[in-house]
Write a protein that holds these residues in place. Structure first.
Motif, PDB file in Angstrom:
ATOM      1  N   ALA A  85      -1.465   4.039   4.036  1.00 28.30           N
ATOM      2  CA  ALA A  85      -2.522   3.074   3.684  1.00 28.30           C
ATOM      3  C   ALA A  85      -2.992   2.256   4.875  1.00 28.30           C
ATOM      4  CB  ALA A  85      -2.032   2.146   2.581  1.00 28.30           C
ATOM      5  N   LYS A 132      -9.801   6.602  -6.300  1.00 29.22           N
ATOM      6  CA  LYS A 132     -10.357   6.890  -5.002  1.00 29.22           C
ATOM      7  C   LYS A 132     -11.128   5.673  -4.466  1.00 29.22           C
ATOM      8  CE  LYS A 132     -10.807  11.884  -5.558  1.00 29.22           C
ATOM      9  NZ  LYS A 132     -11.750  13.044  -5.525  1.00 29.22           N
ATOM     10  N   VAL A 133     -11.021   5.466  -3.155  1.00 24.91           N
ATOM     11  CA  VAL A 133     -11.775   4.410  -2.505  1.00 24.91           C
ATOM     12  C   VAL A 133     -12.994   5.048  -1.850  1.00 24.91           C
ATOM     13  CG1 VAL A 133     -11.754   2.662  -0.683  1.00 24.91           C
ATOM     14  CG2 VAL A 133      -9.714   3.037  -2.085  1.00 24.91           C
ATOM     15  N   GLY A 144       0.838  -1.190   0.000  1.00 25.62           N
ATOM     16  CA  GLY A 144       0.000   0.000   0.000  1.00 25.62           C
ATOM     17  C   GLY A 144       0.870   1.235   0.000  1.00 25.62           C
ATOM     18  N   PRO A 145       0.338   2.362  -0.485  1.00 19.12           N
ATOM     19  CA  PRO A 145       1.097   3.617  -0.446  1.00 19.12           C
ATOM     20  C   PRO A 145       1.258   4.093   0.988  1.00 19.12           C
ATOM     21  CG  PRO A 145      -1.163   4.006  -1.154  1.00 19.12           C
ATOM     22  CD  PRO A 145      -1.006   2.520  -1.053  1.00 19.12           C
ATOM     23  N   ASN A 194      -5.528   0.505   0.488  1.00 19.00           N
ATOM     24  CA  ASN A 194      -5.557   1.900   0.058  1.00 19.00           C
ATOM     25  C   ASN A 194      -6.478   2.663   0.993  1.00 19.00           C
ATOM     26  OD1 ASN A 194      -4.894   4.111  -1.509  1.00 19.00           O
ATOM     27  ND2 ASN A 194      -6.597   3.806  -2.924  1.00 19.00           N
ATOM     28  N   LYS A 195      -5.948   3.659   1.673  1.00 19.38           N
ATOM     29  CA  LYS A 195      -6.708   4.474   2.621  1.00 19.38           C
ATOM     30  C   LYS A 195      -7.409   3.607   3.665  1.00 19.38           C
ATOM     31  CE  LYS A 195      -7.379   8.124  -0.792  1.00 19.38           C
ATOM     32  NZ  LYS A 195      -8.338   8.951  -1.556  1.00 19.38           N
ATOM     33  N   ILE A 228      -3.472  -5.696  -0.985  1.00 19.19           N
ATOM     34  CA  ILE A 228      -3.200  -4.284  -1.284  1.00 19.19           C
ATOM     35  C   ILE A 228      -4.196  -3.431  -0.509  1.00 19.19           C
ATOM     36  CG2 ILE A 228      -3.065  -2.517  -3.078  1.00 19.19           C
ATOM     37  CD1 ILE A 228      -2.351  -4.725  -5.063  1.00 19.19           C
ATOM     38  N   THR A 238      -4.431   1.811  -6.411  1.00 18.98           N
ATOM     39  CA  THR A 238      -4.167   2.817  -5.393  1.00 18.98           C
ATOM     40  C   THR A 238      -4.272   4.251  -5.887  1.00 18.98           C
ATOM     41  OG1 THR A 238      -1.769   2.659  -5.792  1.00 18.98           O
ATOM     42  CG2 THR A 238      -2.694   1.289  -4.043  1.00 18.98           C
ATOM     43  N   GLU A 239      -4.321   4.448  -7.184  1.00 22.02           N
ATOM     44  CA  GLU A 239      -4.465   5.803  -7.706  1.00 22.02           C
ATOM     45  C   GLU A 239      -5.913   6.236  -7.783  1.00 22.02           C
ATOM     46  OE1 GLU A 239      -2.339   5.855 -11.395  1.00 22.02           O
ATOM     47  OE2 GLU A 239      -0.472   6.463 -10.418  1.00 22.02           O
TER      48      GLU A 239
END
Length: 251
Positions: free
Chosen positions: A47, A248-249, A43-44, A215-216, A213, A245-246
């Motif tokens: 995350a 939006k969640v 994850g970024p 993300n947020k 993975i 990951t780019e």
């Protein structure tokens, strides 16, 4: 081996107006990891990877949700389950005034290993990690790769069945990184369940049986690197990662 059910972690937070609220770092995470699996958490930044590791290793309590090791809930069996866990932190945290051997001796004593068992285990790990020649050297004199191997040796001193690796090869050159990869594979072959976080996507692709993975704080994918590549019709796991990951969640 590891069951994570609806795991949530919220932290107190002040918004731009100074109002007290809560920030969700991990949002409803559910995972199942098999014994002997090398499992990667990707994850970024921000995350929720480190927060997840901290909950899994008893360093912070979940806001809600459950963690099970071998069918036992961590919240109510923490003392007995702690012996199953070994942790390799991202940052080197040895006692800088001690030698390689003395650091291992200290950690073995903290785990209450009897004297004979302690010495046998230290010898085994020095050989396993190829650190025998530096056993009497101060840790300050070690290379970055040797320090990483010593961190792993220290985490394995009590023969844990689950090893957590937080960014195990950060700042290492490619040759040393691949040597650490070989050690991780060997541990999995010996039956140790390996749970790692990494920013190096190629590392997860080379090592992991499966990856999750984030993300947020939300889980956006979990599968083997090969199946993720196939599902998203990409040649590399990094491209899948960027796709997931780019965008939006949804909150």
């Amino acid at each position: 081996m590891i069951e994570i059910k609806s795991l949530v972690k919220k932290f107190p937070h002040k918004d731009k107006a100074g109002k007290e609220t809560y920030k969700t770092a991990v949002d409803g995470l559910s995972l199942s990891i098999r014994q002997g699996e090398i499992f990667g958490l990707l994850g970024p930044n921000g995350a929720g990877k480190t927060t997840t590791i901290r909950m899994l290793t008893l360093q912070t309590r979940p806001t809600s949700g459950s963690i099970y090791y071998d069918g036992l809930e961590l919240a109510s069996h923490g003392v007995e389950l702690k012996s199953l866990i070994g942790v390799v932190p991202q940052h080197v945290n040895f006692d800088q005034d001690l030698t390689v051997g003395e650091n291992l001796e200290l950690h073995a004593r903290l785990h209450h290993l009897p004297s004979q068992q302690r010495q046998t285990r230290i010898r085994e790990l020095l050989e396993y990690m190829e650190l025998g020649e530096v056993v009497n050297d101060g840790v300050r004199r070690l290379s970055g790769g040797m320090k990483r191997r010593l961190l792993i040796a220290r985490a394995l001193i009590h023969k844990p069945r689950i090893l957590f690796l937080d960014e195990p090869t950060v700042a290492l050159d490619p040759q040393v990184r691949r040597r650490i990869w070989d050690l991780v594979r060997k541990m999995a072959e010996d039956g140790v369940t390996v749970f790692l976080t990494t920013h190096y996507i190629e590392e997860a692709e080379a090592l992991c049986n499966r990856v999750a993975i984030l993300n947020k704080g939300k889980l956006v994918a979990v599968d083997s690197p090969a199946r993720l590549r196939d599902n998203f019709q990409e040649a590399h796991l990094e491209d899948v990662f960027l796709k997931l990951t780019e965008k939006k969640v949804e909150a």
